[in-house]
Every structure is written in structure tokens, then in C-alpha cells.
Design a protein around this motif. Structure first.
Motif, PDB file in Angstrom:
ATOM      1  N   GLN A 174      18.742  28.631  17.645  1.00  0.00           N
ATOM      2  CA  GLN A 174      17.354  28.303  17.354  1.00  0.00           C
ATOM      3  C   GLN A 174      17.279  27.052  16.482  1.00  0.00           C
ATOM      4  OE1 GLN A 174      14.785  29.922  18.670  1.00  0.00           O
ATOM      5  NE2 GLN A 174      15.983  31.530  19.657  1.00  0.00           N
ATOM      6  N   THR A 175      16.144  26.366  16.535  1.00  0.00           N
ATOM      7  CA  THR A 175      16.020  25.065  15.881  1.00  0.00           C
ATOM      8  C   THR A 175      16.068  25.129  14.365  1.00  0.00           C
ATOM      9  OG1 THR A 175      13.603  25.236  16.055  1.00  0.00           O
ATOM     10  CG2 THR A 175      14.745  24.028  17.790  1.00  0.00           C
ATOM     11  N   ASP A 176      15.883  26.328  13.765  1.00  0.00           N
ATOM     12  CA  ASP A 176      15.965  26.408  12.303  1.00  0.00           C
ATOM     13  C   ASP A 176      17.382  26.711  11.824  1.00  0.00           C
ATOM     14  OD1 ASP A 176      15.963  29.025  13.254  1.00  0.00           O
ATOM     15  OD2 ASP A 176      14.952  29.812  11.477  1.00  0.00           O
ATOM     16  N   TRP A 177      18.324  26.807  12.724  1.00  0.00           N
ATOM     17  CA  TRP A 177      19.719  27.024  12.342  1.00  0.00           C
ATOM     18  C   TRP A 177      20.345  25.706  11.911  1.00  0.00           C
ATOM     19  CZ3 TRP A 177      23.427  31.128  14.395  1.00  0.00           C
ATOM     20  CH2 TRP A 177      22.780  32.357  14.482  1.00  0.00           C
ATOM     21  N   GLY A 178      21.137  25.749  10.841  1.00  0.00           N
ATOM     22  CA  GLY A 178      21.765  24.525  10.343  1.00  0.00           C
ATOM     23  C   GLY A 178      22.663  23.863  11.362  1.00  0.00           C
ATOM     24  N   THR A 179      23.437  24.654  12.116  1.00  0.00           N
ATOM     25  CA  THR A 179      24.335  24.086  13.118  1.00  0.00           C
ATOM     26  C   THR A 179      23.544  23.351  14.188  1.00  0.00           C
ATOM     27  OG1 THR A 179      25.890  25.898  12.729  1.00  0.00           O
ATOM     28  CG2 THR A 179      26.208  24.600  14.726  1.00  0.00           C
ATOM     29  N   ARG A 180      22.447  23.931  14.621  1.00  0.00           N
ATOM     30  CA  ARG A 180      21.605  23.283  15.640  1.00  0.00           C
ATOM     31  C   ARG A 180      21.057  21.961  15.114  1.00  0.00           C
ATOM     32  NH1 ARG A 180      18.010  24.552  19.915  1.00  0.00           N
ATOM     33  NH2 ARG A 180      17.028  22.586  20.510  1.00  0.00           N
ATOM     34  N   GLN A 181      20.568  21.957  13.882  1.00  0.00           N
ATOM     35  CA  GLN A 181      20.006  20.736  13.321  1.00  0.00           C
ATOM     36  C   GLN A 181      21.071  19.642  13.185  1.00  0.00           C
ATOM     37  OE1 GLN A 181      17.772  21.642   9.752  1.00  0.00           O
ATOM     38  NE2 GLN A 181      16.832  23.439  10.679  1.00  0.00           N
ATOM     39  N   MET A 182      22.283  20.039  12.807  1.00  0.00           N
ATOM     40  CA  MET A 182      23.362  19.078  12.659  1.00  0.00           C
ATOM     41  C   MET A 182      23.717  18.441  14.007  1.00  0.00           C
ATOM     42  SD  MET A 182      27.091  19.778  10.967  1.00  0.00           S
ATOM     43  CE  MET A 182      27.343  21.155  12.089  1.00  0.00           C
ATOM     44  N   VAL A 183      23.791  19.259  15.057  1.00  0.00           N
ATOM     45  CA  VAL A 183      24.107  18.733  16.390  1.00  0.00           C
ATOM     46  C   VAL A 183      22.970  17.848  16.899  1.00  0.00           C
ATOM     47  CG1 VAL A 183      24.520  19.376  18.792  1.00  0.00           C
ATOM     48  CG2 VAL A 183      25.665  20.632  16.944  1.00  0.00           C
ATOM     49  N   ASP A 184      21.722  18.279  16.695  1.00  0.00           N
ATOM     50  CA  ASP A 184      20.583  17.453  17.114  1.00  0.00           C
ATOM     51  C   ASP A 184      20.628  16.087  16.434  1.00  0.00           C
ATOM     52  OD1 ASP A 184      19.553  19.370  18.790  1.00  0.00           O
ATOM     53  OD2 ASP A 184      18.060  20.116  17.365  1.00  0.00           O
ATOM     54  N   GLN A 185      20.939  16.065  15.137  1.00  0.00           N
ATOM     55  CA  GLN A 185      21.004  14.801  14.406  1.00  0.00           C
ATOM     56  C   GLN A 185      22.129  13.907  14.919  1.00  0.00           C
ATOM     57  OE1 GLN A 185      21.352  16.068  10.335  1.00  0.00           O
ATOM     58  NE2 GLN A 185      19.305  16.991  10.304  1.00  0.00           N
ATOM     59  N   ALA A 186      23.267  14.503  15.271  1.00  0.00           N
ATOM     60  CA  ALA A 186      24.397  13.718  15.780  1.00  0.00           C
ATOM     61  C   ALA A 186      24.031  13.031  17.095  1.00  0.00           C
ATOM     62  CB  ALA A 186      25.619  14.616  15.964  1.00  0.00           C
ATOM     63  N   PHE A 187      23.356  13.741  17.988  1.00  0.00           N
ATOM     64  CA  PHE A 187      22.942  13.134  19.261  1.00  0.00           C
ATOM     65  C   PHE A 187      21.848  12.093  19.034  1.00  0.00           C
ATOM     66  CE2 PHE A 187      25.303  16.567  21.133  1.00  0.00           C
ATOM     67  CZ  PHE A 187      25.729  16.054  22.356  1.00  0.00           C
ATOM     68  N   ALA A 188      20.957  12.357  18.080  1.00  0.00           N
ATOM     69  CA  ALA A 188      19.898  11.383  17.793  1.00  0.00           C
ATOM     70  C   ALA A 188      20.483  10.082  17.261  1.00  0.00           C
ATOM     71  CB  ALA A 188      18.909  11.976  16.792  1.00  0.00           C
ATOM     72  N   ARG A 189      21.549  10.176  16.451  1.00  0.00           N
ATOM     73  CA  ARG A 189      22.153   8.959  15.888  1.00  0.00           C
ATOM     74  C   ARG A 189      22.724   8.054  16.973  1.00  0.00           C
ATOM     75  NH1 ARG A 189      23.838  12.467  11.634  1.00  0.00           N
ATOM     76  NH2 ARG A 189      25.831  12.859  12.697  1.00  0.00           N
ATOM     77  N   VAL A 190      23.247   8.642  18.045  1.00  0.00           N
ATOM     78  CA  VAL A 190      23.816   7.816  19.124  1.00  0.00           C
ATOM     79  C   VAL A 190      22.816   7.633  20.261  1.00  0.00           C
ATOM     80  CG1 VAL A 190      26.192   8.430  18.560  1.00  0.00           C
ATOM     81  CG2 VAL A 190      24.923   9.839  20.202  1.00  0.00           C
ATOM     82  N   ARG A 191      21.581   8.085  20.054  1.00  0.00           N
ATOM     83  CA  ARG A 191      20.479   7.911  20.999  1.00  0.00           C
ATOM     84  C   ARG A 191      20.812   8.489  22.369  1.00  0.00           C
ATOM     85  NH1 ARG A 191      18.479   1.703  19.492  1.00  0.00           N
ATOM     86  NH2 ARG A 191      18.120   2.135  17.268  1.00  0.00           N
ATOM     87  N   VAL A 192      21.337   9.688  22.346  1.00  0.00           N
ATOM     88  CA  VAL A 192      21.657  10.407  23.578  1.00  0.00           C
ATOM     89  C   VAL A 192      20.775  11.643  23.649  1.00  0.00           C
ATOM     90  CG1 VAL A 192      23.425  11.728  24.818  1.00  0.00           C
ATOM     91  CG2 VAL A 192      24.037   9.594  23.663  1.00  0.00           C
ATOM     92  N   GLU A 193      20.065  11.789  24.747  1.00  0.00           N
ATOM     93  CA  GLU A 193      19.248  12.979  24.952  1.00  0.00           C
ATOM     94  C   GLU A 193      20.108  14.061  25.606  1.00  0.00           C
ATOM     95  OE1 GLU A 193      15.681  12.290  27.075  1.00  0.00           O
ATOM     96  OE2 GLU A 193      14.919  10.769  25.676  1.00  0.00           O
ATOM     97  N   ARG A 194      19.880  15.287  25.202  1.00  0.00           N
ATOM     98  CA  ARG A 194      20.609  16.399  25.816  1.00  0.00           C
ATOM     99  C   ARG A 194      19.622  17.494  26.179  1.00  0.00           C
ATOM    100  NH1 ARG A 194      22.860  20.658  22.035  1.00  0.00           N
ATOM    101  NH2 ARG A 194      21.541  20.582  20.178  1.00  0.00           N
ATOM    102  N   ARG A 195      20.057  18.363  27.079  1.00  0.00           N
ATOM    103  CA  ARG A 195      19.169  19.427  27.551  1.00  0.00           C
ATOM    104  C   ARG A 195      19.687  20.772  27.088  1.00  0.00           C
ATOM    105  NH1 ARG A 195      17.940  22.947  31.825  1.00  0.00           N
ATOM    106  NH2 ARG A 195      19.948  22.661  32.850  1.00  0.00           N
ATOM    107  N   THR A 196      18.860  21.483  26.317  1.00  0.00           N
ATOM    108  CA  THR A 196      19.208  22.822  25.870  1.00  0.00           C
ATOM    109  C   THR A 196      18.552  23.813  26.811  1.00  0.00           C
ATOM    110  OG1 THR A 196      19.413  22.131  23.558  1.00  0.00           O
ATOM    111  CG2 THR A 196      19.089  24.475  23.976  1.00  0.00           C
ATOM    112  N   GLY A 197      19.368  24.475  27.611  1.00  0.00           N
ATOM    113  CA  GLY A 197      18.843  25.432  28.584  1.00  0.00           C
ATOM    114  C   GLY A 197      18.713  26.838  28.041  1.00  0.00           C
ATOM    115  N   PHE A 198      19.529  27.156  27.022  1.00  0.00           N
ATOM    116  CA  PHE A 198      19.556  28.512  26.487  1.00  0.00           C
ATOM    117  C   PHE A 198      19.532  28.449  24.966  1.00  0.00           C
ATOM    118  CE2 PHE A 198      21.740  28.341  30.508  1.00  0.00           C
ATOM    119  CZ  PHE A 198      21.270  29.441  31.215  1.00  0.00           C
ATOM    120  N   GLU A 199      18.588  29.138  24.348  1.00  0.00           N
ATOM    121  CA  GLU A 199      18.525  29.246  22.890  1.00  0.00           C
ATOM    122  C   GLU A 199      18.747  30.704  22.509  1.00  0.00           C
ATOM    123  OE1 GLU A 199      14.897  27.704  21.355  1.00  0.00           O
ATOM    124  OE2 GLU A 199      15.570  25.622  21.450  1.00  0.00           O
TER     125      GLU A 199
END
Length: 309
Positions: free
Chosen positions: A197-222
Motif C-alpha cells: 500500500q502507498t503508506d508503506w515506507g518500502t513502497r514510498q522508497m521504491v516510488d521515489q527511486a523510479f521518480a528520480r530516474v523518471r521511469v513510470e512503472r505499473r503496479t498491478g497488485f497492492e
């Protein structure tokens, strides 16, 4: 008005739902509703706006919520002071945690040993995402919380790092990524992700890593737990980024295909686990609750013993 009524009121205010609040305070819903009605009658003002899906605070309710938190925190402080005088013969220890602490922390073992040493201390445990646990620390609903160090803890929360692990990509054993080294995040942008879920620290860390390299990803399962995430990955429904130690600790299921990993190209994404408490001006910077201090001392003795082994 008594403390129990204020606890009932805050439970409804924070859960925004009578059924969830009743479960939280271990009371039947009819008893909780009666407690709230009695409080509203005593104060002469409605505290909630009720609807079929949720309840919201009125203006009077918002004012009472602030005061109720202060009153309950003061009451807990009084209990803690008495517990300190009694040498932990009584008291309460409330701990919050994210999921999947093992293999980094043996929380059940620590709690069992703490209970054996201090059987008069009531222990409470809850699980949740980082944001929710930080809220509970600030509101004195938990004394300590095991949380990822990302996102950075708020200014009024102090955290000590317990573990640091690089994230790897977990995938099905026959996935094209299986066993590969130095995989760029841009390569992962085409994959379907199994994530938290988006309030999990691990999720936020991964989202930030992809945002830094400007790569979009698709989350199919939460999902809300690691075993379910890894089961979905093993069945080929997506990939996930987690510490490799958690994959190694995942129990092998003969009915599930095995998992494989791929390492990521630098810069690495480091997952850090910490133990946090609210800053309340305690001497030495530790938690106010003596039971929490005793629990931290038990943890530290374990770490020293493990380092010496």
C-alpha cells in the motif's frame, strides 16, 4: 466524563467508523454508541456527523479531540511514573510494527522474554504502515514502533537504525530477469509490479527511486503483507522489490514455483529498518515510558550478545 469515554471518543474520531472503533477498544458496537451518546449528552453538543459510510467530527468534536489526547497522554504519563517507582511491577508497553520484521528482529521472542521478566506490564501490539505508526507515536497510542527509515521520520520522532539491506527484484524462477545482475530500473519499467500500500515506507522508497530516474512503472497488485506479495510473484503475476533476506526467509511452499532474484544496477536502493519513539524531552533522549526503556535495553543486550558470538 471518564477516561474510558474519552478513549471511546478518540477511537471513533480516528477510525471514522463505529464498527472498526468498537473492535479497536474491545467493546460491542452498541456499548460504544451508548458511551458516545452519554458523552454528547453530558457536554450538551453533538460530537459526530454520522452517515452510512463514515463519521466525521463536528466543530465541538474537533476541539474535544485535541483536549482528549492531552488528557489521555497525561493519564498515561501518570501510570508510567507509578510504574517507574514500582520497578515495572505494573505498567503498559504498546509497540507498533510494520510487517515482516524477521529475519532482522525476532519480535515474538523479544516480547516473550520481556513478559517473563516483567509479567505485570501489559503488552499491546499493532501493525500498520509507516505513516499510521508515526501518528500513533505522536498521539501516545504506541511507545515504540519498528518502521522503515524511509520516509524520514518526522521531526518529533527519534529513530535508531537496526538493519540496512539492498533491495533486489524478486521474480518467478523462469522469468527473463531471474539470476541477472546489475539490472537498470529503466528495464523494470515494462514489468507489472506486486507492491504494498502507498503508506508503506518500502513502497514510498521504491516510488521515489523510479521518480528520480523518471521511469513510470505499473503496479498491478497492492497487498498488505509480504507472504501474499511473494506468492503472487512466484506464480508469475509480477515482480517486487524487497530485501533479499526477506526472500530467503520466505517459507518454501511445494505447491508454489520457486522464487529467483535479480540484483539492481547502482545506485542501490537501501532498505533501512529502525526502532522509533516520540521525542518528549525525556532525560537522555529516550522514551518516557520506563517499560519502553526496559524493552530497548533488552534489545540492545541481544545485539551485543549477537555481535560477540
Amino acid at each position: 466524563m471518564d477516561l474510558r469515554q474519552l478513549e471511546h471518543f478518540l477511537a471513533v474520531a480516528e477510525e471514522q467508523h463505529f464498527t472498526r472503533a468498537a473492535r479497536r477498544v474491545n467493546i460491542v458496537q452498541s456499548g460504544l454508541s451508548a458511551s458516545i451518546r452519554a458523552l454528547e449528552e453530558e457536554l450538551g453538543a453533538p460530537l459526530f456527523i454520522r452517515s452510512t459510510r463514515r463519521v466525521d467530527l463536528t466543530a465541538a468534536g474537533r476541539v474535544l479531540a485535541e483536549e482528549a489526547r492531552r488528557v489521555l497522554a497525561a493519564a498515561q504519563g501518570a501510570r508510567d511514573a507509578v510504574a517507574a517507582v514500582q520497578g515495572l511491577a505494573r505498567g503498559r508497553l504498546a509497540i507498533g510494527t510494520t510487517h515482516s520484521l524477521a529475519p532482522f528482529v525476532d519480535l515474538p521472542g523479544l516480547l516473550a522474554r520481556f513478559h517473563a521478566a516483567h509479567p505485570g506490564v501489559e503488552i499491546r501490539l499493532c501493525q500498520g504502515g509507516s505513516d499510521r505508526l508515526f501518528e500513533k507515536l505522536r498521539d501516545s497510542r504506541v511507545d515504540l514502533a519498528f518502521v522503515p527509515m524511509q520516509p524520514v521520520p518526522p521531526p518529533d520522532v527519534q529513530a535508531t537504525m537496526l538493519a540496512c539491506e539492498e533491495l533486489v527484484a524478486a521474480c518467478r524462477h523462469d522469468h527473463p530477469l531471474a539470476g541477472r545482475k546489475n539490472v537498470a530500473l529503466s528495464r523494470l519499467g515494462r514489468e507489472t509490479f506486486v507492491d504494498f500500500q502507498t503508506d508503506w515506507g518500502t513502497r514510498q522508497m521504491v516510488d521515489q527511486a523510479f521518480a528520480r530516474v523518471r521511469v513510470e512503472r505499473r503496479t498491478g497488485f497492492e497487498v498488505n503483507d509480504l507472504p501474499t506479495a511473494l506468492d503472487l510473484v512466484a506464480l508469475g503475476l509480477g515482480i517486487t522489490l524487497v530485501p533479499e533476506a526477506l526472500i530467503a526467509a520466505h517459507p518454501t511452499d511445494p505447491h508454489r514455483p520457486p522464487l529467483a532474484v535479480a540484483t539492481l544496477a547502482p545506485p542501490e536502493i537501501c532498505w533501512e529498518l529502525g526502532i522509533a519513539h516520540a521525542e518528549r524531552g525525556a532525560a537522555g533522549g529516550g522514551p518516557v515510558n520506563p517499560a519502553a526503556r526496559a524493552f530497548l535495553a533488552l534489545m540492545e543486550s541481544d545485539r551485543v550478545a549477537a555481535a560477540a558470538a
